[in-house]
Write an enzyme that holds these catalytic residues in place. Structure first.
Site, mmCIF file in Angstrom:
data_model
loop_
_atom_site.group_PDB
_atom_site.id
_atom_site.type_symbol
_atom_site.label_atom_id
_atom_site.label_comp_id
_atom_site.label_asym_id
_atom_site.label_seq_id
_atom_site.Cartn_x
_atom_site.Cartn_y
_atom_site.Cartn_z
ATOM 1 N N ASN A 41 78.995 75.348 24.609
ATOM 2 C CA ASN A 41 79.258 76.778 24.716
ATOM 3 C C ASN A 41 78.815 77.276 26.082
ATOM 4 O O ASN A 41 77.920 76.736 26.705
ATOM 5 C CB ASN A 41 78.587 77.546 23.589
ATOM 6 C CG ASN A 41 79.541 77.803 22.433
ATOM 7 O OD1 ASN A 41 80.519 78.528 22.586
ATOM 8 N ND2 ASN A 41 79.283 77.187 21.280
ATOM 9 N N ARG A 97 88.626 69.627 21.971
ATOM 10 C CA ARG A 97 89.343 70.848 22.349
ATOM 11 C C ARG A 97 88.475 71.639 23.311
ATOM 12 O O ARG A 97 87.255 71.448 23.367
ATOM 13 C CB ARG A 97 89.684 71.694 21.121
ATOM 14 C CG ARG A 97 88.491 72.260 20.363
ATOM 15 C CD ARG A 97 88.963 73.259 19.305
ATOM 16 N NE ARG A 97 87.892 73.727 18.437
ATOM 17 C CZ ARG A 97 87.032 74.709 18.742
ATOM 18 N NH1 ARG A 97 87.104 75.310 19.916
ATOM 19 N NH2 ARG A 97 86.105 75.089 17.873
ATOM 20 N N ASN A 117 86.540 75.015 24.512
ATOM 21 C CA ASN A 117 85.808 75.905 23.611
ATOM 22 C C ASN A 117 85.324 77.210 24.207
ATOM 23 O O ASN A 117 85.296 78.201 23.512
ATOM 24 C CB ASN A 117 84.605 75.164 23.017
ATOM 25 C CG ASN A 117 83.954 75.923 21.891
ATOM 26 O OD1 ASN A 117 84.628 76.347 20.962
ATOM 27 N ND2 ASN A 117 82.640 76.127 21.979
ATOM 28 N N ASP A 170 75.501 80.416 20.194
ATOM 29 C CA ASP A 170 76.936 80.287 20.446
ATOM 30 C C ASP A 170 77.197 80.718 21.886
ATOM 31 O O ASP A 170 76.479 80.316 22.786
ATOM 32 C CB ASP A 170 77.722 81.092 19.402
ATOM 33 C CG ASP A 170 79.112 80.539 19.162
ATOM 34 O OD1 ASP A 170 79.880 80.414 20.128
ATOM 35 O OD2 ASP A 170 79.442 80.242 18.002
ATOM 36 N N GLU A 184 86.387 84.390 19.091
ATOM 37 C CA GLU A 184 85.624 83.861 20.226
ATOM 38 C C GLU A 184 86.144 84.436 21.532
ATOM 39 O O GLU A 184 87.153 85.140 21.572
ATOM 40 C CB GLU A 184 85.729 82.325 20.284
ATOM 41 C CG GLU A 184 84.587 81.566 19.623
ATOM 42 C CD GLU A 184 83.285 81.651 20.427
ATOM 43 O OE1 GLU A 184 83.239 82.407 21.433
ATOM 44 O OE2 GLU A 184 82.310 80.994 20.039
ATOM 45 N N GLU A 206 83.213 68.241 15.240
ATOM 46 C CA GLU A 206 81.813 68.680 15.341
ATOM 47 C C GLU A 206 80.826 67.595 14.888
ATOM 48 O O GLU A 206 79.792 67.879 14.297
ATOM 49 C CB GLU A 206 81.589 69.977 14.541
ATOM 50 C CG GLU A 206 82.497 71.110 14.982
ATOM 51 C CD GLU A 206 82.284 72.403 14.213
ATOM 52 O OE1 GLU A 206 81.290 72.502 13.469
ATOM 53 O OE2 GLU A 206 83.113 73.328 14.350
#
Length: 286
Positions: free
Chosen positions: A144, A96, A98, A193, A13, A117
């Site tokens: 995101n 967390r 991201n 994403d 990522e 999630e």
């Protein structure tokens, strides 16, 4: 398209091109790794983070700001040391950080998510010289982005499980206007994403479970699709001297043994050329 680096990330990522190094940085969230890829030599360097690390951004000094599960921290690659800055969500230990970006002024815009999630505890924040504050956007399970238009006047944010990307005006003081739906991803195309904006103001998004990336015009029209050799594509960054090389992270996460056997490129870093360059990354003021 070709494979730039065979890193085999569990959850690759956050790719970001750091012009002062002419190198690409990215993370492997689940393995707590920070990676630096040098295209000139194909060398990959790796540092271990003290927790899950969602993103890394260059700071105005020679160091970096990273988003850990425990909050924002400074990272010095020369020593490998991390120095805690602030935890924006001490009341949400199951969350967390991201994804993130900087705007043209150097403010950091970042999101959080429920690490399991399942619950809409994800939130969007902004960090500037006055500290960290929530943006006032609706809560989501997996946040995101955000991504900013080249002039910094429009912010795009992604509700991954909701399969939607929204656009919202950014005021001069960093407050936000009213969000509007920018695009909704159809179920067969996977989940949107990480978003990235190019110099024409078009939005690129990785498609987790969608085998590629898409490019949308500022009015929300789908204008380009690039297929990739593995299903879980996470985010695009633009690099190279002219910012015309796209780098794309991917993930092995969620793939069973049969899928991994069928997708040997899963988790690798991919690259392809683009006609429209990206936007230079502004160093964070934090």
């Amino acid at each position: 398209m070709h494979t730039a680096c065979r890193v085999g990330a569990m959850l690759g990522e956050g790719p970001v091109w750091v012009a002062r190094e002419q190198a690409l940085w990215f993370v492997d969230i689940k393995r707590h790794h920070l990676h630096r890829f040098d295209p000139a030599t194909s060398a990959l360097e790796t540092w271990n983070a003290p927790a899950q690390v969602g993103w890394i951004l260059p700071a105005q000094a020679a160091d970096f700001v990273v988003g850990l599960q425990s909050g924002l921290a400074r990272f010095d690659p020369a020593t490998g040391a991390f120095a805690a800055m602030v935890d924006p969500e001490p009341h949400l230990p199951g969350n967390r950080l991201n994804d993130a970006t900087t705007d043209p002024t150097g403010r950091i815009w970042f999101g959080s998510m429920d690490d399991a999630e399942t619950t809409a505890t994800g939130c969007f924040h902004v960090c500037d010289a006055d500290g960290v504050r929530v943006c006032g956007l609706p809560p989501v399970t997996i946040a995101n982005g955000p991504a900013l238009s080249p002039d910094g006047r429009t912010l795009y944010y992604t509700d991954t499980l909701g399969r939607t990307i929204h656009a919202v005006p950014v005021h001069d003081d960093g407050t936000l206007g009213t969000p509007r739906l920018f695009v909704e991803i159809e179920a067969a195309a996977g989940y949107p994403d990480g978003p990235t904006i190019d110099s024409a103001g078009c939005l690129w998004t990785g498609l987790f479970g969608g085998w590629g990336v898409r490019r949308y015009a500022p009015d929300g029209r789908l204008i380009e699709t690039v297929a990739l050799p593995t299903a879980n594509i996470t985010k695009v960054a633009f690099g190279g001297p002219c910012l015309t090389t796209a780098y794309v992270t991917s993930a092995r996460k969620g793939l069973d043994a049969a899928a991994l056997a069928a997708q040997p490129e899963a988790g690798h870093l991919f690259t392809f050329a683009v006609d429209v360059p990206g936007v230079p990354v502004t160093a964070a003021i934090a």
